[in-house]
Motif scaffolding. Sequence first.
Motif, PDB file in Angstrom:
ATOM      1  N   THR A  53       0.841  -1.184   0.000  1.00  0.00           N
ATOM      2  CA  THR A  53       0.000   0.000   0.000  1.00  0.00           C
ATOM      3  C   THR A  53       0.881   1.240   0.000  1.00  0.00           C
ATOM      4  N   VAL A  54       0.533   2.205  -0.840  1.00  0.00           N
ATOM      5  CA  VAL A  54       1.237   3.483  -0.862  1.00  0.00           C
ATOM      6  C   VAL A  54       0.226   4.566  -0.525  1.00  0.00           C
ATOM      7  N   HIS A  57       1.764   9.370   2.967  1.00  0.00           N
ATOM      8  CA  HIS A  57       2.863   9.451   3.937  1.00  0.00           C
ATOM      9  C   HIS A  57       3.757   8.216   3.989  1.00  0.00           C
ATOM     10  N   TYR A  58       3.212   7.033   3.683  1.00  0.00           N
ATOM     11  CA  TYR A  58       3.960   5.791   3.889  1.00  0.00           C
ATOM     12  C   TYR A  58       3.890   4.857   2.692  1.00  0.00           C
ATOM     13  N   ALA A  59       4.950   4.059   2.552  1.00  0.00           N
ATOM     14  CA  ALA A  59       4.932   2.866   1.717  1.00  0.00           C
ATOM     15  C   ALA A  59       4.881   1.710   2.707  1.00  0.00           C
ATOM     16  N   LEU A  60       3.877   0.875   2.588  1.00  0.00           N
ATOM     17  CA  LEU A  60       3.616  -0.172   3.572  1.00  0.00           C
ATOM     18  C   LEU A  60       3.474  -1.514   2.868  1.00  0.00           C
ATOM     19  N   ILE A 133       4.700   0.384  -8.908  1.00  0.00           N
ATOM     20  CA  ILE A 133       4.815   0.917  -7.548  1.00  0.00           C
ATOM     21  C   ILE A 133       5.754   2.122  -7.534  1.00  0.00           C
ATOM     22  N   ILE A 134       6.837   2.052  -8.305  1.00  0.00           N
ATOM     23  CA  ILE A 134       7.749   3.195  -8.405  1.00  0.00           C
ATOM     24  C   ILE A 134       7.017   4.415  -8.953  1.00  0.00           C
ATOM     25  N   LYS A 135       6.201   4.222  -9.986  1.00  0.00           N
ATOM     26  CA  LYS A 135       5.437   5.337 -10.569  1.00  0.00           C
ATOM     27  C   LYS A 135       4.474   5.945  -9.549  1.00  0.00           C
ATOM     28  N   VAL A 136       3.810   5.100  -8.771  1.00  0.00           N
ATOM     29  CA  VAL A 136       2.872   5.599  -7.766  1.00  0.00           C
ATOM     30  C   VAL A 136       3.618   6.398  -6.693  1.00  0.00           C
ATOM     31  N   LYS A 141       5.169  11.562  -4.193  1.00  0.00           N
ATOM     32  CA  LYS A 141       6.238  12.466  -3.753  1.00  0.00           C
ATOM     33  C   LYS A 141       6.104  13.856  -4.365  1.00  0.00           C
ATOM     34  N   THR A 142       5.485  13.969  -5.533  1.00  0.00           N
ATOM     35  CA  THR A 142       5.339  15.283  -6.170  1.00  0.00           C
ATOM     36  C   THR A 142       4.179  16.081  -5.598  1.00  0.00           C
ATOM     37  N   ILE A 143       3.333  15.444  -4.823  1.00  0.00           N
ATOM     38  CA  ILE A 143       2.175  16.142  -4.242  1.00  0.00           C
ATOM     39  C   ILE A 143       2.623  16.977  -3.064  1.00  0.00           C
TER      40      ILE A 143
END
Length: 143
Positions: A53-54, A57-60, A133-136, A141-143
């Motif tokens: 889950t992304v 705030h977190y990658a989980l 997942i990298i794209k997400v 991160k750009t938000i």
Amino acid sequence: MYWFPLLMMGIAALVLLAAYMGWGSKPAPIEVGFFIFIFFGLLSLPFYKLTITVTEHYALASFGVGWIKKRVLIKDLDLSTAEIVKLPWYAGIGYRWGSQGTFLNTRPGPALLIKTHNKYDEFFVGTKNGPEIIKVIEQVKTI
């Protein structure tokens, strides 16, 4: 990782059947069969799936019902280190410690490895969806 709970429950069902049918020279009481059935069921509960889950705030990454998980702050991830790593069969499954860091894995094959800026932690999970997942994470991160 659907095969793990099926294997555990299959073994447990066989033990329960053996206790019920009285197989062997010293058959186990039926209570022991029920105990083993419940124990193996609870043992397989945390490992039946891996969810990644992304959030903002977190990658989980978490196994099964979420008892075993790894969480990394999105702002700490260094996407320039993101790579797809091929995990060999002997790397194992589960919550593993390896030479590249701690990883969660359900099968051999591709895994996503992203180091953090401090280089002391990483987001390392076995998945065939690494590029997505990298794209997400880039979008978050750009938000």
